[in-house]
Design an enzyme around this catalytic site. Structure first.
Site, PDB file in Angstrom:
ATOM      1  CE1 TYR B 260      -3.318  -2.564  -6.408  1.00  0.00           C
ATOM      2  CE2 TYR B 260      -4.793  -4.446  -6.511  1.00  0.00           C
ATOM      3  CZ  TYR B 260      -4.019  -3.579  -5.778  1.00  0.00           C
ATOM      4  OH  TYR B 260      -3.929  -3.718  -4.418  1.00  0.00           O
ATOM      5  CG  ASP B 295      -3.678   4.798  -8.233  1.00  0.00           C
ATOM      6  OD1 ASP B 295      -4.501   4.573  -9.138  1.00  0.00           O
ATOM      7  OD2 ASP B 295      -3.673   4.174  -7.161  1.00  0.00           O
ATOM      8  CE  LYS B 367      -7.997   5.788  -9.238  1.00  0.00           C
ATOM      9  NZ  LYS B 367      -7.656   4.454  -8.682  1.00  0.00           N
TER      10      LYS B 367
HETATM   11  C1  B12 Z   1       2.845   1.317  -1.068  1.00  0.00           C
HETATM   12  C2  B12 Z   1       1.613   0.881  -0.322  1.00  0.00           C
HETATM   13  C3  B12 Z   1       0.806  -0.062  -0.933  1.00  0.00           C
HETATM   14  C4  B12 Z   1       1.114  -0.666  -2.281  1.00  0.00           C
HETATM   15  C5  B12 Z   1       2.142  -1.795  -2.084  1.00  0.00           C
HETATM   16  C6  B12 Z   1       2.997  -1.969  -3.284  1.00  0.00           C
HETATM   17  C7  B12 Z   1       4.145  -2.852  -2.993  1.00  0.00           C
HETATM   18  N1  B12 Z   1       4.665  -3.444  -4.016  1.00  0.00           N
HETATM   19  O1  B12 Z   1       4.601  -2.991  -1.872  1.00  0.00           O
HETATM   20  C8  B12 Z   1      -0.305  -1.137  -2.705  1.00  0.00           C
HETATM   21  C9  B12 Z   1      -0.958  -0.003  -3.481  1.00  0.00           C
HETATM   22  C10 B12 Z   1      -0.333  -2.386  -3.523  1.00  0.00           C
HETATM   23  C11 B12 Z   1      -0.985  -1.265  -1.365  1.00  0.00           C
HETATM   24  C12 B12 Z   1      -2.097  -2.001  -1.179  1.00  0.00           C
HETATM   25  C13 B12 Z   1      -2.760  -2.126   0.029  1.00  0.00           C
HETATM   26  N2  B12 Z   1      -2.498  -1.491   1.173  1.00  0.00           N
HETATM   27 CO1  B12 Z   1      -1.024  -0.357   1.375  1.00  0.00          CO
HETATM   28  N3  B12 Z   1       0.250   1.072   1.635  1.00  0.00           N
HETATM   29  C14 B12 Z   1       1.287   1.437   0.948  1.00  0.00           C
HETATM   30  C15 B12 Z   1       1.942   2.648   1.613  1.00  0.00           C
HETATM   31  C16 B12 Z   1       1.483   3.872   0.840  1.00  0.00           C
HETATM   32  C17 B12 Z   1       3.463   2.686   1.682  1.00  0.00           C
HETATM   33  C18 B12 Z   1       4.129   1.462   2.269  1.00  0.00           C
HETATM   34  C19 B12 Z   1       5.567   1.516   1.898  1.00  0.00           C
HETATM   35  O2  B12 Z   1       5.935   1.121   0.814  1.00  0.00           O
HETATM   36  N4  B12 Z   1       6.406   2.103   2.760  1.00  0.00           N
HETATM   37  C20 B12 Z   1       7.823   2.307   2.493  1.00  0.00           C
HETATM   38  C21 B12 Z   1       8.683   1.188   3.118  1.00  0.00           C
HETATM   39  C22 B12 Z   1      10.135   1.368   2.714  1.00  0.00           C
HETATM   40  O3  B12 Z   1       8.568   1.321   4.502  1.00  0.00           O
HETATM   41  P1  B12 Z   1       8.384   0.047   5.456  1.00  0.00           P
HETATM   42  O4  B12 Z   1       7.514  -0.939   4.838  1.00  0.00           O
HETATM   43  O5  B12 Z   1       8.057   0.522   6.798  1.00  0.00           O
HETATM   44  O6  B12 Z   1       9.840  -0.587   5.458  1.00  0.00           O
HETATM   45  C23 B12 Z   1      10.916  -0.108   6.244  1.00  0.00           C
HETATM   46  C24 B12 Z   1      10.956  -0.713   7.640  1.00  0.00           C
HETATM   47  O7  B12 Z   1       9.685  -0.951   8.202  1.00  0.00           O
HETATM   48  C25 B12 Z   1      11.794  -1.925   7.520  1.00  0.00           C
HETATM   49  N5  B12 Z   1      11.217  -3.185   7.094  1.00  0.00           N
HETATM   50  C26 B12 Z   1      10.085  -3.446   6.429  1.00  0.00           C
HETATM   51  N6  B12 Z   1       9.954  -4.761   6.231  1.00  0.00           N
HETATM   52  C27 B12 Z   1      11.024  -5.349   6.765  1.00  0.00           C
HETATM   53  C28 B12 Z   1      11.397  -6.685   6.875  1.00  0.00           C
HETATM   54  C29 B12 Z   1      12.576  -6.999   7.545  1.00  0.00           C
HETATM   55  C30 B12 Z   1      12.947  -8.416   7.662  1.00  0.00           C
HETATM   56  C31 B12 Z   1      13.368  -5.988   8.076  1.00  0.00           C
HETATM   57  C32 B12 Z   1      14.576  -6.349   8.768  1.00  0.00           C
HETATM   58  C33 B12 Z   1      13.014  -4.676   7.972  1.00  0.00           C
HETATM   59  C34 B12 Z   1      11.846  -4.364   7.322  1.00  0.00           C
HETATM   60  O8  B12 Z   1      12.744  -1.530   6.558  1.00  0.00           O
HETATM   61  C35 B12 Z   1      12.179  -0.633   5.594  1.00  0.00           C
HETATM   62  C36 B12 Z   1      13.183   0.440   5.289  1.00  0.00           C
HETATM   63  O9  B12 Z   1      13.454   1.234   6.409  1.00  0.00           O
HETATM   64  C37 B12 Z   1       1.337   2.584   3.041  1.00  0.00           C
HETATM   65  C38 B12 Z   1       1.105   3.951   3.706  1.00  0.00           C
HETATM   66  C39 B12 Z   1       2.387   4.535   4.224  1.00  0.00           C
HETATM   67  N7  B12 Z   1       2.721   5.724   3.789  1.00  0.00           N
HETATM   68  O10 B12 Z   1       3.090   3.909   5.004  1.00  0.00           O
HETATM   69  C40 B12 Z   1       0.005   1.872   2.832  1.00  0.00           C
HETATM   70  C41 B12 Z   1      -0.531   0.939   3.918  1.00  0.00           C
HETATM   71  C42 B12 Z   1       0.607   0.150   4.503  1.00  0.00           C
HETATM   72  N8  B12 Z   1      -1.493   0.026   3.184  1.00  0.00           N
HETATM   73  C43 B12 Z   1      -2.475  -0.279   3.865  1.00  0.00           C
HETATM   74  C44 B12 Z   1      -3.512  -1.125   3.393  1.00  0.00           C
HETATM   75  C45 B12 Z   1      -4.676  -1.365   4.342  1.00  0.00           C
HETATM   76  C46 B12 Z   1      -3.451  -1.702   2.102  1.00  0.00           C
HETATM   77  C47 B12 Z   1      -4.518  -2.619   1.527  1.00  0.00           C
HETATM   78  C48 B12 Z   1      -4.731  -3.812   2.427  1.00  0.00           C
HETATM   79  C49 B12 Z   1      -5.786  -1.813   1.248  1.00  0.00           C
HETATM   80  C50 B12 Z   1      -6.855  -2.636   0.625  1.00  0.00           C
HETATM   81  N9  B12 Z   1      -7.701  -3.191   1.444  1.00  0.00           N
HETATM   82  O11 B12 Z   1      -6.912  -2.700  -0.557  1.00  0.00           O
HETATM   83  C51 B12 Z   1      -3.969  -2.974   0.130  1.00  0.00           C
HETATM   84  C52 B12 Z   1      -3.740  -4.432  -0.088  1.00  0.00           C
HETATM   85  C53 B12 Z   1      -2.359  -4.903   0.219  1.00  0.00           C
HETATM   86  C54 B12 Z   1      -2.215  -6.095   1.098  1.00  0.00           C
HETATM   87  N10 B12 Z   1      -3.050  -7.090   1.086  1.00  0.00           N
HETATM   88  O12 B12 Z   1      -1.300  -6.143   1.847  1.00  0.00           O
HETATM   89  C55 B12 Z   1      -2.497   0.361   5.225  1.00  0.00           C
HETATM   90  C56 B12 Z   1      -2.189  -0.571   6.396  1.00  0.00           C
HETATM   91  C57 B12 Z   1      -2.999  -0.172   7.606  1.00  0.00           C
HETATM   92  C58 B12 Z   1      -2.561  -0.943   8.783  1.00  0.00           C
HETATM   93  N11 B12 Z   1      -1.732  -0.340   9.622  1.00  0.00           N
HETATM   94  O13 B12 Z   1      -2.954  -2.057   8.916  1.00  0.00           O
HETATM   95  C59 B12 Z   1      -1.494   1.536   5.005  1.00  0.00           C
HETATM   96  C60 B12 Z   1      -0.763   1.989   6.271  1.00  0.00           C
HETATM   97  C61 B12 Z   1      -2.318   2.688   4.408  1.00  0.00           C
HETATM   98  C62 B12 Z   1      -3.488   3.102   5.262  1.00  0.00           C
HETATM   99  N12 B12 Z   1      -3.321   4.083   6.119  1.00  0.00           N
HETATM  100  O14 B12 Z   1      -4.567   2.565   5.152  1.00  0.00           O
HETATM  101  N13 B12 Z   1      -0.361  -0.528  -0.422  1.00  0.00           N
HETATM  102  C1  LIG Z   2      -7.010  -0.618  -9.404  1.00  0.00           C
HETATM  103  C2  LIG Z   2      -7.071  -1.306  -8.098  1.00  0.00           C
HETATM  104  N1  LIG Z   2      -7.656  -2.487  -7.982  1.00  0.00           N
HETATM  105  C3  LIG Z   2      -7.706  -3.125  -6.802  1.00  0.00           C
HETATM  106  C4  LIG Z   2      -7.174  -2.595  -5.653  1.00  0.00           C
HETATM  107  C5  LIG Z   2      -7.136  -3.313  -4.354  1.00  0.00           C
HETATM  108  O1  LIG Z   2      -8.044  -4.218  -4.222  1.00  0.00           O
HETATM  109  P1  LIG Z   2      -7.861  -5.781  -4.062  1.00  0.00           P
HETATM  110  O2  LIG Z   2      -6.423  -6.098  -3.894  1.00  0.00           O
HETATM  111  O3  LIG Z   2      -8.707  -6.036  -2.887  1.00  0.00           O
HETATM  112  O4  LIG Z   2      -8.425  -6.259  -5.351  1.00  0.00           O
HETATM  113  C6  LIG Z   2      -6.593  -1.377  -5.719  1.00  0.00           C
HETATM  114  C7  LIG Z   2      -6.061  -0.797  -4.473  1.00  0.00           C
HETATM  115  O5  LIG Z   2      -5.717   0.267  -4.295  1.00  0.00           O
HETATM  116  C8  LIG Z   2      -6.533  -0.706  -6.968  1.00  0.00           C
HETATM  117  O6  LIG Z   2      -5.947   0.476  -7.058  1.00  0.00           O
END
Ligand code: B12
Ligand SMILES: Cc1ncc(COP(=O)(O)O)c(C=O)c1O
Ligand code: B12
Ligand SMILES: Cc1ncc(COP(=O)(O)O)c(C=O)c1O
Lengths: 255, 522, 522, 255
Positions: B260, B295, B367
């Site tokens: 991760y 996941d 999990k």
């Molecule tokens: C996938 C995901 C992750 C993945 C990310 C993997 C990755 N490589 O990106 C992982 C599992 C790593 C992750 C981790 C975390 N996540 Co997250 N994640 C999500 C999730 C499920 C989907 C986001 C996503 O991919 N959407 C799909 C994309 C295509 O949509 P989008 O970003 O909106 O993009 C579209 C537009 O917005 C636009 N767009 C986006 N960016 C840009 C930029 C430009 C320039 C332009 C023009 C357009 C544009 O175009 C896209 C296409 O239409 C959301 C929940 C959800 N269903 O939304 C939570 C979510 C975003 N995560 C959240 C959180 C809190 C985290 C964590 C901080 C949790 C934690 N404390 O551990 C962590 C850490 C990440 C961090 N520090 O940022 C919260 C944010 C809450 C908030 N509103 O502040 C959400 C909403 C979940 C929740 N309800 O708690 N996450």
């Molecule tokens: C396996 C695992 N480690 C860590 C994290 C996130 O924690 P952090 O980025 O704060 O280490 C996640 C978040 O979903 C996770 O699935």
């Protein structure tokens, strides 16, 4: 006619004003809590309030689902809609537009900045594959797309943008809790201004909670939220760059 | 309810995974990290921060690094210092911070007598043992319960608000509470200190926060007559330190998965794989369940196309855990319900994938993660997606049931979101608890076919990784479609090659204890 | 996916049900009702209301009653009047209303020549046949579709608002639209006239309202490339008249079940059973699917304890329909998902009951009703209940899928409630369309056991009813726990014993047509 | 202390004011619709409005799910809570109370009135079986319960009540669309008054949308909604009858 602009919510009869509301209160779930829920609904200008559900959330908290009739109306005609202007071109048209307008490939650099680790959004816009059947900028003839990925510091992004001679900077922000994204985005604008570089780039932001209106308010050139794709961004960008005369024939001959 | 699977094929997967884990281990054995060494210090009893809020473990390790003696390990330095000064580890750390003690001056060029050091460790160990004993007495492992344990997250950023939210969740039926970390924390190379009220998308992991939440949950658990498990993240640059703090403050589960960090946090792979080994030994020792992060792959890559990467990674994680002396009952291998709801028969495909994990790892407390990626702002449709997810969880007997939130796409959960999610899960569990007594998987039918396809692809992938090695695999982005270079990413500067005199008796003691006290589980 | 059931036991049920239906039929054959006679008039072309808003069919029947000649039947009187006056039926009705014609003066004491009357009926029949032909060309019977047809209700009270709501529903995927009736209408002994905008909990059923909605749905159906079915209620005191108006305005389904009226509306059992026979002949003739109301029992009585009453009633309804010449493909037998969600394994019990109905009536387009009784104000939990219901619908291949509304306990549906319900159903159907290709019912398992128990209880109940007779059964309150006396309830005054000269050539013509045109279906 | 009475909705931080709202609008689902949804939310005193979902409902209509922060607070202490007074007695205590207080059995007559065909509610209160483990009035020693069932005209109910010498009249109303129940209930009170019988009976109403406050407002003695059972009703009734001196020792000796 002028009456037609007045709009209220709609349940099953025009202008019935029906609205569903839910919220929690930091009070126990009892008759007083229910009265409080009704009072909250009244404070939201609802009448005929039905507390359809009330349930305890544990000690000292309770949850309510309320239906009611909104007494307010809004004037549709008076609303200011801030959007990107004309409808977007498709990929082919954009490519033609670029070929006909610019003398050099346009350089887009993008990143998910600060501690934000979400890349799916910026990847959807920038990478080959795109999303939902819409290719990303990388695949556009006439565009060079450089995606720095996630967790990129504002300073690093700016340095890289200068280094590669970017025309457009793309910033993605997904985490919005406690207005994290506002702080981070504001810091970038301030950085640009401090360096006297605000007009050097077209700067576009995006993310699930980003709107064009918000982008404008924060001092960016455009903002794109959910349901927006590479072609939306590219359409906007190529027109804006042309307007600014960046890499256009005219500019080059002038120079 | 079961799938007909070929046990030889499964053995083949395990053999490949063992080879993969062993190769990595062999390659990294000669290295240690600043995080591992800081953890050693913590396990000797060093705690607290100096007046600049720098934790004493960091003070000491920075000092050793600056003095150019870190390569021999913290234990080497501390043993010498303890023997020389007769001070406690804490006193030594404070003296180093005050500038009144230079550890390099205490050292000789030979291995120190470790007796004093091991005594210090024994005291900390006793504290950990006490916590483990308490837990053993009160916790029922999720795997041994008839229905999945309901796992919710709190993420307000403020530990006191988190406690309010957690207590409400327990009152509404939660069995497990995870305090999500603030967004930047995994990139910090130190563990913050004290109670905190200002996180973003999560709350800072600190020892004091652990303690406060633990106390609150113990109290609530007593009131409800069930032990409530507490979860945090042994991940990021402080992975093993957090594992140590978790062991001391009786956390029950730790998200712990280098893959991760590498893929999603851009943490250097060598750094975090080394850290992980130490963390898992420690967690195994302290009887803490780890949760792996497969996941997450499906939140970036497509869940249908990449289902096999989850299975392959679970096998690898199993062998990393086994290498660290961890028994199956502590391996909370992860997977998720993330297929696009637009996909035909998505529910049946999810059943196939979930049941496959179930059968491949029959003794692990799996999990199972809810839909997140395909959750949109429509909270009603989200509620339905979560209901289907809850059904699969119950039908396939998952153990750790991470509840989906209807507001997933909007915000970190409100108190009411969690309560509604708990209701959803409880209703579904009650409505179909006996599913397996009523239905069978059709031999050769859609579910069985899909499971077999995923297993075939996983087998093939494991064979490729066995050939090329895990580090190369990560460079190629085979997991989640994100590639990371082996010498890139955060934290590489904290990796060092062990000196010939390097010693880690703290780790050795735990390894020995694992082997000797639980021979049946090794 | 199937249950192992004993076909001899099923035959036993059918034999009992046939006997039950035949006994009733035999007993009531000597009676007719004002509603039946008014329907005859409508089928001769009489329509419209007088200046006091009294429909002409009522004017004429009231006149016949007042003149003491109703016992010979409306056809007898009308044939005589037509032969005597050479006027059209409509003109005769208007003359009666104006007081310029006394029908008793046209009559002789012998059977009239029916030629003119049958010519008038032939014209109306042609209009019905035209509608049926159109429907046959456009509608696919729900039973012949791979997935259930999605059925929603509109109930604003205002036909124009209903149309807006219905169009939105069609745009969002509805296949069938029912316009719920205003709360008092079933107790009215006449059919109101014209477009209406003021109903309570539903919209008045009038011919004009039928026409308006039919036109709107045809237009929407064309736009979406699928035929949208329209439903109303051939029930209450005007049961057969509404059936006639439905046939003329191309309604596709009619709720039609005397047992509902008796039990829940306190309509006299003799009255409504006589009305029902005529209604079903007419619906069979016009190719209209009927929906029976067994689901309602479970809203009053407990759905677990009384599951067998549904099955018993379905068998009886089947035989009432067969008696009226109705083929299975038009028998929309009803049942429902109403077990208390607090009941352990409620989902599995629902599957058992739904699959039992499915197998007992393999050719009938079963109508499956959503949870209503145990829906509370929690719209999120309601959404989950509906999701589970949707699953059972798809798993057990129900045909007519009445969508549950999350706001069931609060109000008649808003436009958005319906859209969300359609999304819920569409997602579930897509997610598990192939359930039967993936799972099997475990032989002897919980589902099969439950189905067998319910069937046993239904068999026993049918045998009791066979002994005591249906009317006695209804008096004892065996259905829904509500008892009704055979000479109590509304509408008994509209029942009369047929005179020796009574004739109903309209009914006879339809019966003959059913036998001759569709011999294979009889 | 006085500050403590001020209450706002609660999401995840005390006083954060978080509220969820959903409604439809009779406007197409486009940028203007979204702006209209925001304006509606603002009209409800919400700020920081997030339109989490917007979807078309077919031609000319659209649906919105909105989250926002309510700027209003309510004062908990200032709320008037109208309830039935003391907590209810249980069945045994009520039976004892009746035995000790009244000289004759108390007669309760009930019905679901007008065109309302819903009986489950009134049955739950009156019939032997009761509901949710609480027996109905029929099972109470000292109470004679007569349930007329559904669709009973106001006039018929009153005639029957006089005929059986009822002390308490119970009315159930379930269908509330277009305030059907209000009309029907008001008509009953008017009937009683026209006949000069308003004080002859204790008149209690119930149903899913009935509250004690509404009952009082309409001129009834009490009202009971969901989650109320026979013991609640009986508790209230026996105390009220005693207060009125109906069938009490005292009254009989006095007469
Ligand atoms: C996938 C995901 C992750 C993945 C990310 C993997 C990755 N490589 O990106 C992982 C599992 C790593 C992750 C981790 C975390 N996540 Co997250 N994640 C999500 C999730 C499920 C989907 C986001 C996503 O991919 N959407 C799909 C994309 C295509 O949509 P989008 O970003 O909106 O993009 C579209 C537009 O917005 C636009 N767009 C986006 N960016 C840009 C930029 C430009 C320039 C332009 C023009 C357009 C544009 O175009 C896209 C296409 O239409 C959301 C929940 C959800 N269903 O939304 C939570 C979510 C975003 N995560 C959240 C959180 C809190 C985290 C964590 C901080 C949790 C934690 N404390 O551990 C962590 C850490 C990440 C961090 N520090 O940022 C919260 C944010 C809450 C908030 N509103 O502040 C959400 C909403 C979940 C929740 N309800 O708690 N996450
Ligand atoms: C396996 C695992 N480690 C860590 C994290 C996130 O924690 P952090 O980025 O704060 O280490 C996640 C978040 O979903 C996770 O699935
Ligand atoms: C069961 C039911 C029926 C059954 C009724 C069978 C029967 N014998 O009662 C049948 C199927 C016949 C039926 C028919 C109709 N129904 Co209906 N029905 C329901 C349903 C599913 C449950 C009601 C119920 O039984 N609740 C359980 C009881 C125990 O709760 P309760 O009534 O609230 O009673 C409690 C308290 O309120 C209180 N109480 C109640 N009465 C009294 C009286 C006194 C004196 C006291 C002290 C206390 C008290 O004590 C009880 C115990 O706590 C509701 C939906 C729902 N889930 O609520 C729809 C519902 C009530 N029905 C509705 C409608 C519109 C109808 C119809 C009019 C539809 C139609 N046009 O055909 C018809 C016709 C009936 C009519 N004319 O009244 C609507 C009403 C909408 C509205 N708010 O106006 C609802 C809400 C469904 C909906 N969303 O559309 N229905
Ligand atoms: C079979 C049947 N008939 C009729 C009705 C209701 O219609 P009405 O009372 O208006 O006849 C229902 C209501 O659900 C029903 O199920």
């Amino acid at each position: 006619m002028s009456n037609k602009k007045q709009v209220r919510p709609y349940g099953d009869t025009l202008h019935d004003g029906k609205v569903q509301v839910s919220f929690s209160l930091p009070v126990p779930c009892d008759a007083k809590g229910e009265a409080a829920a009704k009072a909250i609904a009244h404070a939201m200008h609802l009448v005929d309030v039905v507390v359809a559900e009330q349930r305890p959330l544990g000690k000292g908290y309770s949850f309510y689902i309320v239906y009611g009739t909104l007494t307010q109306t809004i004037d549709l005609e008076a609303l200011e809609v801030i959007d990107h202007g004309e409808t977007a071109m498709n990929k082919t048209d954009i490519e033609t537009y670029i070929r006909d307008t610019f003398v050099e490939p346009l350089v887009f650099i993008g990143a998910s900045t600060g501690t934000d680790a979400h890349t799916v959004g910026i990847d959807a816009i920038m990478n080959m594959k795109g999303i939902a059947g819409h290719y990303g900028l990388e695949r556009y003839a006439g565009i060079k797309a450089i995606n720095l990925g996630s967790q990129v510091d504002n300073e690093v992004l700016l340095d890289k943008a200068l280094e590669v001679g970017a025309d457009v900077i793309l910033i993605s922000q997904t985490v919005t809790q406690k207005d994290m994204h506002i702080r981070n985005l504001t810091a970038f604008v301030e950085l640009l201004e401090a360096e006297g570089l605000r007009d050097r780039f077209l700067v576009i932001i995006g993310g699930p909670r980003i709107s064009h209106a918000l982008a404008k308010e924060l001092g960016f050139d455009a903002g794109f939220g959910p349901g927006k794709f590479a072609f939306d961004v590219a359409s906007f960008a190529v027109k804006a760059l042309r307007e600014r005369g960046v890499k256009t024939h005219k500019m080059t001959t002038d120079k | 309810m079961y799938l007909n699977l070929d046990s030889r094929q499964i053995n083949r997967c395990r053999a490949a995974a063992r080879k993969i884990a062993e190769d990595v281990h062999h390659h990294l054995e000669q290295y240690s990290t600043v995080a591992v060494e800081r953890t050693v210090l913590r396990l000797l009893g060093i705690d607290g921060v100096n007046r600049f809020d720098v934790p004493y473990p960091n003070v000491v390790i920075d000092h050793l690094k600056a003095s150019g003696v870190l390569e021999k390990g913290a234990a080497f330095a501390m043993a010498h210092a303890m023997n020389t000064t007769r001070l406690t580890p804490q006193a030594i750390a404070e003296a180093v911070d005050a500038g009144t003690l230079d550890l390099s001056t205490c050292m000789t060029q030979s291995a120190p007598d470790m007796t004093r050091l091991l005594e210090a460790f024994a005291r900390v160990r006793a504290a950990i043992d006490k916590q483990s004993a308490y837990r053993r007495h009160h916790r029922i492992n999720p795997h041994d319960k008839p229905l999945p344990d309901k796992y919710v997250i709190v993420a307000t950023g403020d530990i006191y608000e988190d406690i309010e939210q957690a207590l409400s969740a327990v009152d509404n039926g939660a069995d497990i509470v995870a305090v999500i970390r603030t967004t930047g924390q995994s990139l910090l190379d130190y563990v913050p200190h004290g109670a905190t009220r200002e996180g973003f998308g999560g709350t800072t992991a600190t020892r004091e926060n652990f303690r406060l939440m633990r106390a609150a949950l113990d109290e609530a658990g007593t009131r409800h007559g069930r032990y409530i498990q507490l979860v945090n993240y042994a991940s990021g640059l402080c992975m093993p330190e957090i594992a140590a703090l978790g062991a001391l403050e009786r956390l029950d589960m730790m998200l712990n998965d280098s893959l991760y960090g590498i893929i999603f946090r851009d943490i250097n792979m060598q750094r975090t794989l080394i850290d992980q080994y130490f963390s898992r030994v420690l967690s195994a020792y302290a009887d803490i369940i780890i949760n792996t992060g497969e996941d997450n792959y499906l939140t970036t890559a497509d869940a249908y196309e990449h289902a096999h990467t989850v299975i392959a990674s679970q096998f690898i994680n199993e062998h990393f855990a086994l290498k660290a002396g961890m028994p199956s009952r502590l391996m909370g291998l992860g997977h998720a319900f993330e297929i696009d709801p637009a996909h035909p028969d998505s529910f049946l495909l999810e059943v196939a994938q979930a049941q496959l994990s179930r059968q491949l790892f029959p003794d692990a407390p799996l999990k199972y993660m809810p839909p997140t990626k395909h959750m949109k702002g429509d909270i009603f449709m989200g509620t339905v997606q979560n209901a289907l997810f809850n059904m699969v969880t119950v039908m396939t007997h998952q153990d750790i049931h991470l509840l989906g939130m209807m507001t997933e796409a909007i915000h970190t959960p409100f108190m009411s979101d969690r309560a509604l999610a708990l209701d959803n899960a409880a209703y579904v569990a009650r409505a179909m608890a006996s599913f397996g007594d009523a239905f069978e998987i059709k031999p050769g039918g859609l579910v069985e076919q899909r499971a077999q396809t995923v297993l075939n692809e996983a087998t093939a992938l494991l064979e490729v990784i066995e050939q090329e090695g895990l580090l190369a695999t990560l460079e190629k982005g085979r997991f989640a479609g994100i590639g990371r270079g082996r010498t890139q990413g955060k934290g590489l500067e904290g990796v060092f090659q062990k000196d010939a005199l390097y010693a880690n008796p703290v780790l050795d003691t735990m390894c020995t204890a694992l082997k000797e006290d639980r021979p049946d589980e090794q």
